[in-house]
Design a protein around this motif. Structure first.
Motif, PDB file in Angstrom:
ATOM      1  N   SER A   1       0.633   3.731   1.711  1.00  0.00           N
ATOM      2  CA  SER A   1       0.783   4.247   3.081  1.00  0.00           C
ATOM      3  C   SER A   1       1.642   3.352   3.971  1.00  0.00           C
ATOM      4  O   SER A   1       1.901   3.694   5.120  1.00  0.00           O
ATOM      5  CB  SER A   1      -0.602   4.430   3.723  1.00  0.00           C
ATOM      6  OG  SER A   1      -1.275   3.187   3.780  1.00  0.00           O
TER       7      SER A   1
ATOM      8  N   THR B   1       4.792   1.720   5.782  1.00  0.00           N
ATOM      9  CA  THR B   1       6.072   2.303   6.204  1.00  0.00           C
ATOM     10  C   THR B   1       7.001   1.235   6.760  1.00  0.00           C
ATOM     11  O   THR B   1       6.571   0.160   7.163  1.00  0.00           O
ATOM     12  CB  THR B   1       5.866   3.379   7.298  1.00  0.00           C
ATOM     13  OG1 THR B   1       5.239   2.769   8.428  1.00  0.00           O
ATOM     14  CG2 THR B   1       5.025   4.533   6.790  1.00  0.00           C
TER      15      THR B   1
ATOM     16  N   SER C   1      -8.635  14.093   2.122  1.00  0.00           N
ATOM     17  CA  SER C   1      -7.188  14.292   2.274  1.00  0.00           C
ATOM     18  C   SER C   1      -6.553  14.950   1.056  1.00  0.00           C
ATOM     19  O   SER C   1      -5.378  15.309   1.105  1.00  0.00           O
ATOM     20  CB  SER C   1      -6.501  12.945   2.532  1.00  0.00           C
ATOM     21  OG  SER C   1      -6.595  12.110   1.381  1.00  0.00           O
TER      22      SER C   1
ATOM     23  N   SER D   1       0.844  -1.194   0.000  1.00  0.00           N
ATOM     24  CA  SER D   1       0.000   0.000   0.000  1.00  0.00           C
ATOM     25  C   SER D   1       0.884   1.251   0.000  1.00  0.00           C
ATOM     26  O   SER D   1       1.956   1.248   0.614  1.00  0.00           O
ATOM     27  CB  SER D   1      -0.880   0.000   1.251  1.00  0.00           C
ATOM     28  OG  SER D   1      -1.429   1.275   1.475  1.00  0.00           O
TER      29      SER D   1
ATOM     30  N   SER E   1      -8.500  10.517  -3.804  1.00  0.00           N
ATOM     31  CA  SER E   1      -8.479  10.197  -2.366  1.00  0.00           C
ATOM     32  C   SER E   1      -9.618   9.280  -1.957  1.00  0.00           C
ATOM     33  O   SER E   1      -9.691   8.860  -0.809  1.00  0.00           O
ATOM     34  CB  SER E   1      -8.550  11.476  -1.529  1.00  0.00           C
ATOM     35  OG  SER E   1      -9.865  12.018  -1.587  1.00  0.00           O
TER      36      SER E   1
ATOM     37  N   ASP F   1      -0.986  16.575   3.666  1.00  0.00           N
ATOM     38  CA  ASP F   1       0.179  15.692   3.636  1.00  0.00           C
ATOM     39  C   ASP F   1       1.098  16.043   2.479  1.00  0.00           C
ATOM     40  O   ASP F   1       0.640  16.447   1.406  1.00  0.00           O
ATOM     41  CB  ASP F   1      -0.243  14.230   3.499  1.00  0.00           C
ATOM     42  CG  ASP F   1      -0.882  13.691   4.768  1.00  0.00           C
ATOM     43  OD1 ASP F   1      -0.557  14.182   5.864  1.00  0.00           O
ATOM     44  OD2 ASP F   1      -1.717  12.772   4.659  1.00  0.00           O
TER      45      ASP F   1
ATOM     46  N   PRO G   1       8.225   5.967   4.399  1.00  0.00           N
ATOM     47  CA  PRO G   1       7.362   5.213   3.482  1.00  0.00           C
ATOM     48  C   PRO G   1       8.146   4.159   2.709  1.00  0.00           C
ATOM     49  O   PRO G   1       9.328   4.324   2.423  1.00  0.00           O
ATOM     50  CB  PRO G   1       6.845   6.281   2.516  1.00  0.00           C
ATOM     51  CG  PRO G   1       7.143   7.588   3.131  1.00  0.00           C
ATOM     52  CD  PRO G   1       8.285   7.387   4.074  1.00  0.00           C
TER      53      PRO G   1
END
Length: 196
Positions: free
Chosen positions: A28, A30, A125, A26, A120, A110, A36
């Motif tokens: 997102s 990390t 976001s 994904s 999004s 972000d 990331p």
């Protein structure tokens, strides 16, 4: 590990050196470091390696005490991260056309925010959603350029489509939306290179 690659793609052996190997993840996701997975596992300023010299020897006697030294040639740096705000001052920079004059700033955005509500999934976001939440901005179209693979940065382009209805001076006959506000004041970042 200092090369940006799309984390959603499968990372085959062609991604090495400079990144990681494995299945896509994904956007997102990390690493344990908090960086990331678009970056390799060892991005940023990593811990010094350790030299264990117990298995080392020389052909001419005892291994010297200082025979294994660790040094850092270049300190690691982190890629772009964090959040920013955009401000739109239609009060001090009134053009006589915009229907709502106010000095307003978005919520935090972000550093890698998607461009639009479609991108999004409507989770508020995106840069478009953050801007359209301001009372002095109507409908905007936002696009995001390709990632800068050297630092992870993006460039967004904002097009003002319709003025906010505060009420506006004129609506079109087809959609009954406010006309474009014309030559609008610059967007600015209170702590960035475009001063307010």
């Amino acid at each position: 590990s200092n090369v940006w690659k799309d984390p959603t793609e499968v990372h085959d052996l062609s991604f090495i050196p400079g990144n990681w190997f494995g299945s896509g993840v994904s956007p997102s996701d990390t690493w344990d470091s908090g960086f990331p997975k678009a970056w390799g596992k060892n991005v940023g300023d990593v811990e010094m390696i350790e030299c264990i010299d117990s298995g080392m020897f020389t052909t001419n006697g005892v291994f010297p005490i200082d025979g294994c030294k660790i040094s850092e040639l270049v300190k690691g740096t982190a890629p772009i991260g964090g959040k920013f705000k955009l401000c739109f001052d239609s009060l001090a920079n009134a053009n006589g056309v915009m229907s709502v004059t106010a000095d307003l700033c978005t919520d935090f955005i972000d550093h890698n925010a998607p461009a639009s509500a479609v991108d999004s999934g409507g989770d508020r976001s995106s840069v478009e959603e953050k801007l359209e939440a301001l009372d002095n901005i109507g409908d905007v179209f936002v696009s995001r350029g390709s990632v800068n693979t050297k630092n992870g940065g993006y460039t967004w382009t904002v097009q003002f489509l319709h003025d906010a209805d505060g009420p506006c001076q004129q609506k079109d006959d087809f959609t009954s939306l406010c006309n474009s506000p014309g030559n609008v004041p610059k967007l600015c970042d209170t702590n960035g290179s475009t001063a307010c």
